[in-house]
Write a protein that holds these residues in place. Structure first.
Motif, short mmCIF file in Angstrom:
data_model
loop_
_atom_site.label_atom_id
_atom_site.label_comp_id
_atom_site.label_asym_id
_atom_site.label_seq_id
_atom_site.Cartn_x
_atom_site.Cartn_y
_atom_site.Cartn_z
N LEU A 28 2.66 7.92 -7.22
CA LEU A 28 2.67 6.52 -6.84
C LEU A 28 3.70 5.77 -7.68
O LEU A 28 4.10 6.25 -8.76
N PRO A 29 4.18 4.61 -7.24
CA PRO A 29 5.16 3.86 -8.03
C PRO A 29 4.67 3.60 -9.46
O PRO A 29 3.51 3.21 -9.66
N VAL B 42 0.86 -1.18 0.00
CA VAL B 42 0.00 0.00 0.00
C VAL B 42 0.90 1.24 0.00
O VAL B 42 1.29 1.72 1.07
N PRO B 43 1.25 1.75 -1.17
CA PRO B 43 2.12 2.93 -1.20
C PRO B 43 1.43 4.17 -0.65
O PRO B 43 0.21 4.30 -0.74
N HIS B 44 2.20 5.05 -0.07
CA HIS B 44 1.74 6.33 0.49
C HIS B 44 0.98 6.18 1.80
O HIS B 44 0.52 7.19 2.35
N ALA B 45 0.78 4.97 2.31
CA ALA B 45 0.10 4.80 3.61
C ALA B 45 1.08 5.11 4.73
O ALA B 45 2.19 4.56 4.77
N PRO C 82 -1.35 12.71 -2.38
CA PRO C 82 -0.95 12.94 -0.98
C PRO C 82 -0.78 11.63 -0.20
O PRO C 82 -1.42 10.63 -0.50
N PHE C 83 0.09 11.65 0.79
CA PHE C 83 0.20 10.54 1.71
C PHE C 83 -1.07 10.51 2.57
O PHE C 83 -1.74 11.52 2.76
#
Length: 336
Positions: free
Chosen positions: A187-188, A103-106, A195-196
């Motif tokens: 995101l990747p 889960v990117p940015h979490a 935003p995070f």
């Protein structure tokens, strides 16, 4: 707990719990006080049982257990329970979520749990919750390694976790960005700044900094995949609560959180048998803590809980991302 960790805690809290001898009796050794307290926190044994195990009267135990918990909290809280305060620290937390839970940015998972207590005097139904018992509410933000980044133990049992969050220092800091949370990056394998955010359940309002699963019926396949991906990341906060021992007052609960973070930092593999795991096909294997659940979920939000338009747009973008070649994981189609 490893003996060397016990010795370290004893060395640090001894000055706070050591008492002078008197002409009537010698004071209890700090090591004995700490051993009884840790046994109490780990097992939930009653004072009546502990007095026979350690040959200390239950009236004496009832006096020094809160004292030792307060000492642990005061000695360790600022050291082991630290909320990130700059973009680089938030990025480190987000990288762990991306690497461990896809889960990117979490930047954490937030949830609330009821901690049972006896009804405090002259409080009426203030601590009486919807499950028909008296409780404090523990609201915590947890990182990808099951460590608490922030906690609030002051909520009344009659309050929902959303109500507690709305009155918390964390929300104020997120809104005015005094903790430098407003980090935006692509995101990747993507080129649009997102935003995070923090992972939550349906009790919280949808914001750009607070992402939760879809709650409507008749979900599309893409929405079910999004819910799976978000819920997989949110599992860390449930496991962190599962590790914590049960009790009733703020000093005791915060002492448990400090000890929990110490164990996750010094001996991260020691408690892994208690945690949820996944097999080679990513099917959930429930951890041992679920067999003896000692904290109850907080009721759903009561009152206004309106999502922002920006929050809805961000969730929709994440849904598309998780269903794209750039953001999907190989097993997600099978899991929904």
């Amino acid at each position: 707990m490893e003996p060397r960790m016990f010795d370290e805690i004893l060395q640090r809290v001894s000055p706070r719990i050591l008492r002078q001898n008197t002409n009537y009796r010698e004071s209890l050794d700090p090591g004995l006080k700490l051993a009884v307290t840790l046994r109490y926190l780990a097992t939930g044994d009653k004072y009546l049982s502990l007095q026979y195990q350690y040959r200390v009267s239950r009236s004496t135990i009832s006096v020094f257990v809160p004292e030792v918990c307060r000492a642990i909290r005061e000695e360790y809280k600022n050291e082991v329970v630290q909320c990130p305060r700059n973009p680089n620290e938030w990025k480190t937390v987000a990288d762990d979520f991306k690497n461990r839970w896809n889960v990117p940015h979490a930047c954490g998972a937030i949830d609330g749990k009821h901690v049972t207590l006896r009804c405090p005097p002259n409080t009426g139904s203030l601590y009486y919750n919807y499950k028909a018992f008296f409780s404090n509410v523990l609201l915590a933000l947890v990182d990808a390694n099951y460590k608490c980044l922030w906690c609030d133990v002051g909520g009344f049992g009659s309050m929902s976790d959303s109500q507690i969050f709305n009155e918390s220092e964390l929300k104020e800091c997120l809104e005015d960005d005094t903790i430098n949370f407003r980090v935006s990056e692509p995101l990747p394998h993507d080129d649009m700044n997102i935003p995070f955010f923090i992972l939550s359940d349906d009790a919280f309002a949808l914001r750009t900094y607070m992402i939760k699963p879809y709650s409507t019926r008749g979900l599309t396949k893409e929405q079910r995949i999004f819910n799976y991906r978000i819920s997989r990341g949110r599992r860390v906060v449930e496991n962190a609560f599962g590790i914590l021992a049960q009790d009733f007052v703020q000093d005791v609960v915060e002492a448990c959180i400090c000890l929990h973070n110490l164990m996750r930092t010094r001996f991260p593999a020691l408690q892994n048998a208690a945690l949820d795991t996944e097999d080679e096909y990513h099917n959930l294997i429930p951890g041992n803590w679920r067999q003896l659940v000692n904290m109850c979920d907080v009721d759903q939000v009561v009152g206004p809980n309106c999502a922002t338009r920006a929050g809805k747009q961000q969730r929709e973008y994440l849904k598309l991302y998780f269903n794209s070649a750039a953001g999907s994981v190989p097993w997600q189609e099978r899991m929904v």
